[in-house]
Write a protein that holds these residues in place. Structure first.
Motif, PDB file in Angstrom:
ATOM      1  N   LEU A 168       0.826  -1.196   0.000  1.00 22.37           N
ATOM      2  CA  LEU A 168       0.000   0.000   0.000  1.00 22.37           C
ATOM      3  C   LEU A 168       0.868   1.257   0.000  1.00 22.37           C
ATOM      4  O   LEU A 168       0.559   2.236  -0.703  1.00 22.37           O
ATOM      5  N   CYS A 169       1.952   1.241   0.770  1.00 22.88           N
ATOM      6  CA  CYS A 169       2.853   2.397   0.787  1.00 22.88           C
ATOM      7  C   CYS A 169       3.459   2.655  -0.592  1.00 22.88           C
ATOM      8  O   CYS A 169       3.679   3.807  -0.980  1.00 22.88           O
ATOM      9  N   ARG A 170       3.711   1.592  -1.332  1.00 21.43           N
ATOM     10  CA  ARG A 170       4.339   1.724  -2.649  1.00 21.43           C
ATOM     11  C   ARG A 170       3.328   2.093  -3.739  1.00 21.43           C
ATOM     12  O   ARG A 170       3.586   2.965  -4.571  1.00 21.43           O
ATOM     13  N   ARG A 171       2.178   1.439  -3.741  1.00 19.75           N
ATOM     14  CA  ARG A 171       1.230   1.614  -4.845  1.00 19.75           C
ATOM     15  C   ARG A 171       0.246   2.752  -4.630  1.00 19.75           C
ATOM     16  O   ARG A 171      -0.166   3.410  -5.590  1.00 19.75           O
ATOM     17  N   ASN A 172      -0.202   2.942  -3.404  1.00 22.65           N
ATOM     18  CA  ASN A 172      -1.242   3.939  -3.120  1.00 22.65           C
ATOM     19  C   ASN A 172      -0.825   4.775  -1.918  1.00 22.65           C
ATOM     20  O   ASN A 172      -1.419   4.669  -0.832  1.00 22.65           O
ATOM     21  N   PRO A 173       0.185   5.627  -2.066  1.00 21.77           N
ATOM     22  CA  PRO A 173       0.727   6.344  -0.909  1.00 21.77           C
ATOM     23  C   PRO A 173      -0.235   7.322  -0.251  1.00 21.77           C
ATOM     24  O   PRO A 173       0.027   7.791   0.858  1.00 21.77           O
ATOM     25  N   THR A 174      -1.364   7.632  -0.892  1.00 25.97           N
ATOM     26  CA  THR A 174      -2.331   8.540  -0.281  1.00 25.97           C
ATOM     27  C   THR A 174      -3.439   7.799   0.456  1.00 25.97           C
ATOM     28  O   THR A 174      -4.290   8.439   1.082  1.00 25.97           O
ATOM     29  N   MET A 175      -3.445   6.472   0.385  1.00 25.29           N
ATOM     30  CA  MET A 175      -4.504   5.680   1.006  1.00 25.29           C
ATOM     31  C   MET A 175      -4.027   5.068   2.318  1.00 25.29           C
ATOM     32  O   MET A 175      -2.848   4.727   2.476  1.00 25.29           O
ATOM     33  N   ILE A 176      -4.944   4.927   3.252  1.00 29.35           N
ATOM     34  CA  ILE A 176      -4.681   4.272   4.537  1.00 29.35           C
ATOM     35  C   ILE A 176      -5.761   3.212   4.763  1.00 29.35           C
ATOM     36  O   ILE A 176      -6.928   3.412   4.399  1.00 29.35           O
ATOM     37  N   ALA A 177      -5.372   2.106   5.357  1.00 27.82           N
ATOM     38  CA  ALA A 177      -6.330   1.037   5.638  1.00 27.82           C
ATOM     39  C   ALA A 177      -6.004   0.423   6.993  1.00 27.82           C
ATOM     40  O   ALA A 177      -4.872   0.502   7.475  1.00 27.82           O
ATOM     41  N   THR A 178      -7.003  -0.183   7.596  1.00 25.00           N
ATOM     42  CA  THR A 178      -6.804  -0.983   8.805  1.00 25.00           C
ATOM     43  C   THR A 178      -7.243  -2.406   8.508  1.00 25.00           C
ATOM     44  O   THR A 178      -8.030  -2.646   7.578  1.00 25.00           O
ATOM     45  N   ALA A 179      -6.728  -3.350   9.284  1.00 22.33           N
ATOM     46  CA  ALA A 179      -7.093  -4.750   9.065  1.00 22.33           C
ATOM     47  C   ALA A 179      -6.758  -5.563  10.302  1.00 22.33           C
ATOM     48  O   ALA A 179      -5.903  -5.186  11.108  1.00 22.33           O
ATOM     49  N   VAL A 180      -7.440  -6.680  10.430  1.00 18.74           N
ATOM     50  CA  VAL A 180      -7.121  -7.670  11.448  1.00 18.74           C
ATOM     51  C   VAL A 180      -7.263  -9.032  10.783  1.00 18.74           C
ATOM     52  O   VAL A 180      -8.205  -9.262  10.020  1.00 18.74           O
ATOM     53  N   CYS A 181      -6.301  -9.918  11.018  1.00 13.54           N
ATOM     54  CA  CYS A 181      -6.389 -11.243  10.421  1.00 13.54           C
ATOM     55  C   CYS A 181      -5.874 -12.284  11.399  1.00 13.54           C
ATOM     56  O   CYS A 181      -4.992 -12.022  12.220  1.00 13.54           O
ATOM     57  N   GLY A 182      -6.476 -13.468  11.325  1.00 12.25           N
ATOM     58  CA  GLY A 182      -6.102 -14.538  12.234  1.00 12.25           C
ATOM     59  C   GLY A 182      -6.067 -15.874  11.527  1.00 12.25           C
ATOM     60  O   GLY A 182      -6.871 -16.138  10.630  1.00 12.25           O
ATOM     61  N   ARG A 183      -5.129 -16.711  11.922  1.00 12.54           N
ATOM     62  CA  ARG A 183      -5.011 -18.072  11.393  1.00 12.54           C
ATOM     63  C   ARG A 183      -5.450 -19.032  12.496  1.00 12.54           C
ATOM     64  O   ARG A 183      -4.801 -19.117  13.551  1.00 12.54           O
ATOM     65  N   PHE A 184      -6.560 -19.732  12.251  1.00  7.22           N
ATOM     66  CA  PHE A 184      -7.070 -20.688  13.230  1.00  7.22           C
ATOM     67  C   PHE A 184      -6.605 -22.088  12.855  1.00  7.22           C
ATOM     68  O   PHE A 184      -6.749 -22.523  11.717  1.00  7.22           O
ATOM     69  N   ARG A 185      -6.052 -22.781  13.859  1.00  8.89           N
ATOM     70  CA  ARG A 185      -5.571 -24.145  13.668  1.00  8.89           C
ATOM     71  C   ARG A 185      -6.485 -25.111  14.412  1.00  8.89           C
ATOM     72  O   ARG A 185      -6.422 -25.206  15.646  1.00  8.89           O
ATOM     73  N   PRO A 186      -7.354 -25.813  13.685  1.00  8.53           N
ATOM     74  CA  PRO A 186      -8.264 -26.750  14.352  1.00  8.53           C
ATOM     75  C   PRO A 186      -7.547 -27.841  15.135  1.00  8.53           C
ATOM     76  O   PRO A 186      -8.087 -28.351  16.119  1.00  8.53           O
TER      77      PRO A 186
END
Length: 229
Positions: A93-111
């Motif tokens: 995102l810093c390289r391609r869209n330097p004027t955009m900001i985003a937030t995210a949360v991601c998780g890997r669940f291991r059954p």
């Protein structure tokens, strides 16, 4: 994939995890927005769960959302852990869209051991619903995407017991013009608690999604609920 108004996706089983999602967009003309979710089965039996939020809404935010969501999918399928996934998205995102900001949360669940390994990028905390109530998980540090290409994203690990649910959401779900966003998170937790208390075990996931309040109608909103089985 651009998420449409009132896009409700229900999946009975993703590698042993039930998932329900509610997404709404603010731009009712273009019918696309900047919020996204991910729930994909990974090689080896794990599951990647995520939500994200690109600043703004409409076609511009949606275009950035599509790029981030596609990249997150590729990285997760390649085996990257959540912290590494967010680091790569941040650099992109810093390289391609330097004027955009985003937030995210991601998780890997291991059954196999019922553990969730997760990381966040300036995002709201995951809510965990147990027999004792609904509360946020510990938040590992991590700044929003698109701010600093050298940012690092720490991970946290939590073990989930049978019958517990997880909720990931964007600020459009909990934000209100006349109150602090922390109050909105508490209100969502109360909605979830009431839905779980009044639902049969097989209906808790859908009822929690259906009864969770809508926050700011002028913002995109996405709510993902997951129940390991």
């Amino acid at each position: 994939m651009a998420l449409a108004v009132h896009d409700l996706a229900l999946q009975d089983d993703v590698n042993g995890v039930r998932v329900a999602v509610r997404c709404e967009v603010a731009d009712r003309i273009a019918n696309v927005g900047g919020d996204w979710y991910l729930s994909i089965a990974l090689p080896g039996g794990d599951v990647m769960l995520a939500v994200g939020d690109v600043m703004g809404h409409g076609p511009t935010a949606a275009a950035t959302m599509v790029q981030l969501r596609a990249a997150m999918t590729r990285l997760a399928l390649a085996g990257d852990e959540p912290g590494a996934v967010l680091s790569a998205l941040n650099r992109m995102l810093c390289r391609r869209n330097p004027t955009m900001i985003a937030t995210a949360v991601c998780g890997r669940f291991r059954p196999a051991d019922r553990t969730l390994t997760w990381a966040r990028a300036g995002h709201l905390p995951i809510l965990r619903a147990t027999a004792d109530g609904v509360s946020p998980l510990f938040q590992p540090p991590g700044m929003a995407l698109g701010v600093d290409p050298a940012a690092r994203y720490c991970q946290a690990v939590v073990e989930l017991r049978a019958g517990e649910l997880l909720f990931m959401y964007t600020d459009g779900v909990v934000e209100q013009r006349d109150q602090a966003i922390d109050q909105g998170v508490q209100d969502l937790a109360e909605d979830v608690r009431l839905a779980m208390r009044t639902s049969a075990p097989g209906e808790r996931l859908r009822n929690a999604i259906d009864h969770a309040r809508r926050g700011n109608p002028d913002d995109d909103a996405c709510l993902l609920a997951a129940e390991p089985v």
